[in-house]
Design an enzyme around this catalytic site. Structure first.
Site, short mmCIF file in Angstrom:
data_model
loop_
_atom_site.label_atom_id
_atom_site.label_comp_id
_atom_site.label_asym_id
_atom_site.label_seq_id
_atom_site.Cartn_x
_atom_site.Cartn_y
_atom_site.Cartn_z
N TRP A 24 0.84 -1.20 0.00
CA TRP A 24 0.00 0.00 0.00
C TRP A 24 0.87 1.25 0.00
O TRP A 24 1.20 1.79 1.06
CB TRP A 24 -0.91 -0.01 1.24
CG TRP A 24 -1.90 -1.13 1.20
CD1 TRP A 24 -3.08 -1.14 0.54
CD2 TRP A 24 -1.80 -2.40 1.85
NE1 TRP A 24 -3.72 -2.34 0.72
CE2 TRP A 24 -2.96 -3.14 1.53
CE3 TRP A 24 -0.83 -3.01 2.67
CZ2 TRP A 24 -3.19 -4.43 1.99
CZ3 TRP A 24 -1.07 -4.29 3.12
CH2 TRP A 24 -2.23 -4.99 2.78
N HIS B 193 -6.80 1.99 1.95
CA HIS B 193 -7.90 1.03 1.76
C HIS B 193 -8.98 1.34 2.79
O HIS B 193 -8.76 2.20 3.66
CB HIS B 193 -7.41 -0.43 1.87
CG HIS B 193 -6.58 -0.75 3.09
ND1 HIS B 193 -6.08 -1.99 3.36
CD2 HIS B 193 -6.17 0.03 4.14
CE1 HIS B 193 -5.40 -1.98 4.49
NE2 HIS B 193 -5.44 -0.77 4.97
N ARG C 126 -3.67 6.02 -3.18
CA ARG C 126 -2.35 5.36 -3.17
C ARG C 126 -1.34 6.15 -3.98
O ARG C 126 -1.68 6.71 -5.02
CB ARG C 126 -2.47 3.93 -3.73
CG ARG C 126 -3.22 3.04 -2.75
CD ARG C 126 -3.13 1.58 -3.06
NE ARG C 126 -4.14 0.89 -2.26
CZ ARG C 126 -4.55 -0.34 -2.46
NH1 ARG C 126 -4.03 -1.06 -3.45
NH2 ARG C 126 -5.47 -0.89 -1.71
N GLN D 213 -13.37 1.98 -2.64
CA GLN D 213 -13.37 0.58 -2.19
C GLN D 213 -14.65 0.34 -1.41
O GLN D 213 -15.28 1.29 -0.90
CB GLN D 213 -12.19 0.30 -1.24
CG GLN D 213 -10.95 -0.18 -1.96
CD GLN D 213 -9.96 -0.87 -1.02
OE1 GLN D 213 -10.10 -0.86 0.21
NE2 GLN D 213 -8.95 -1.48 -1.60
N VAL E 78 -5.97 -10.99 7.56
CA VAL E 78 -6.86 -12.15 7.47
C VAL E 78 -6.04 -13.43 7.48
O VAL E 78 -4.88 -13.44 7.08
CB VAL E 78 -7.73 -12.11 6.18
CG1 VAL E 78 -8.82 -11.06 6.29
CG2 VAL E 78 -6.90 -11.92 4.94
N ALA F 270 -13.87 -10.90 6.41
CA ALA F 270 -13.81 -9.54 5.86
C ALA F 270 -13.50 -9.65 4.38
O ALA F 270 -12.93 -10.64 3.91
CB ALA F 270 -12.73 -8.73 6.56
N1 PHE Z 1 -7.82 -3.98 2.02
C1 PHE Z 1 -7.39 -4.94 1.04
C2 PHE Z 1 -6.76 -4.18 -0.13
O1 PHE Z 1 -6.88 -3.00 -0.21
C3 PHE Z 1 -8.52 -5.80 0.56
C4 PHE Z 1 -9.04 -6.72 1.63
C5 PHE Z 1 -10.04 -6.33 2.49
C6 PHE Z 1 -8.54 -8.00 1.75
C7 PHE Z 1 -10.52 -7.17 3.45
C8 PHE Z 1 -9.00 -8.86 2.71
C9 PHE Z 1 -10.00 -8.46 3.58
O2 PHE Z 1 -6.14 -4.76 -0.99
#
Ligand code: PHE
Length: 332
Positions: A157, A175, A201, A215, A258, A300
């Site tokens: 990121w 995100h 970003r 998002q 996760v 998530a």
């Molecule tokens: N936040 C992650 C991204 O920007 C996406 C994501 C969200 C992945 C929630 C897993 C669970 O790439």
């Protein structure tokens, strides 16, 4: 002799101008024209009589009479156009033979439409909509999501950091995942939220990457939530947005917040196109917000609505969404 004629001219002028002030129709104006400029009018009489005047007077009276004639002619033209335009306003301003035209009205931005459609699909499954702020603390964007400082995962990121006198940890969220931590920190389980919002970003743009984009984050935490719930929910979402027969594929992927992590692709004319990242909420994330990791589990996911709109509408360049070109925007 010339004095008499000049006096007559002056009298004609005064009378003509005062009459003109009381006119308001083309007929009345026509009578005025006959009276003052017509062949039998007083002015014409004087002009005709010039040749009978003594030589010295001819020039003086002739000049004055002609001056008056052209000035009355000008007055006439002006009055004519004033009356005509006035009448036009009153009578003819609506042309009832002109075919009707569609009034131009605005419409929602294609990103907004897509966001609303996706959020609605999750609302129907019991997810509550919440929103967060685009300026975020490093703590929520990274640390509480199991991405400590200097962790190589942060490279995923590229971040726009903000200058601030009071904070050295302010950034534009990369995100919507920081809202996972914020929602759980404020609420006891069960939690079921859907979070749309803008992200940023520090990235070069190309056909599939923008430096700012939307998002949509989803989070469900409760007792006994399993990976089957994640899959079932996302299958249902794909059915609602892409129709009941769309094929879906899950593959392993890595996101620090996760475990296990997956990405989900959908079948697009025989190709697999990735549309979101997901996984079971990492126990460290649950722990950071004070949830009992023995009791609670959750899943998530996060997706980019512009990417999904690109698939649905065969848009080949994500930059179209933000280039503000009506030729693009009016197609939705
Ligand atoms: N936040 C992650 C991204 O920007 C996406 C994501 C969200 C992945 C929630 C897993 C669970 O790439």
């Amino acid at each position: 002799m010339s004095d008499k004629s000049i006096n007559q001219l002056t009298a004609i002028k005064l009378e003509a101008l005062s009459d003109l002030g009381n006119l308001d129709s083309i007929d009345q104006l026509e009578n005025w024209r006959v009276k003052y400029l017509g062949r039998k009018g007083n002015l014409t009489n004087i002009l005709r009589g010039i040749s009978t005047l003594p030589v010295d007077d001819r020039k003086i009276v002739g000049t004055e009479a002609n001056k008056l004639r052209s000035s009355l002619e000008e007055e006439y033209e002006e009055a004519l156009s004033t009356i005509k335009s006035g009448q036009y306003d009153q009578v003819d301003s609506i042309d009832i033979t002109l075919p009707g035209r569609k009034p131009k009205i605005g419409r929602l931005h294609p990103s907004t439409n897509m966001i609303r459609e996706i959020v609605h699909a999750f609302n129907e499954m019991g997810f509550q909509t919440v929103e967060g702020s685009e300026i975020e603390l490093e703590k929520y964007n990274f640390d509480m999501l199991n991405i400590p400082a200097d962790h190589p995962a942060r490279d995923q990121w590229d971040t726009i950091w903000l200058d601030s006198d009071s904070h050295d940890d302010l950034l534009l969220r990369t995100h919507t995942s920081p809202m996972q931590a914020r929602v759980m920190e404020k609420n006891d389980p069960p939690v079921r939220v859907i979070v749309p919002g803008k992200c940023y970003r520090y990235e070069a743009t190309d056909a599939t990457h923008e430096w700012h984009f939307n998002q949509i984050e989803g989070l469900a935490v409760d007792e006994n939530i399993t990976f089957a719930d994640l899959k079932g929910t996302l299958y249902e979402f794909v059915k609602k947005i892409f129709g009941p027969s769309r094929k879906v594929r899950f593959r392993c992927d890595f996101f620090p917040f996760v475990e296990p992590g997956v990405d989900m692709s959908i079948d697009w004319n025989g190709r697999w196109i990735e549309i979101l990242g997901a996984g079971m909420v990492h126990p460290k994330v649950l722990d950071a917000v004070g949830y009992d990791t023995e009791k609670y589990t959750g899943f998530a996911f996060g997706m980019g609505p512009e990417r999904i709109s690109m698939l649905q509408n065969e848009i080949t360049d994500i930059r179209n969404f933000y280039s503000n070109d009506l030729r693009f925007l009016s197609q939705f």
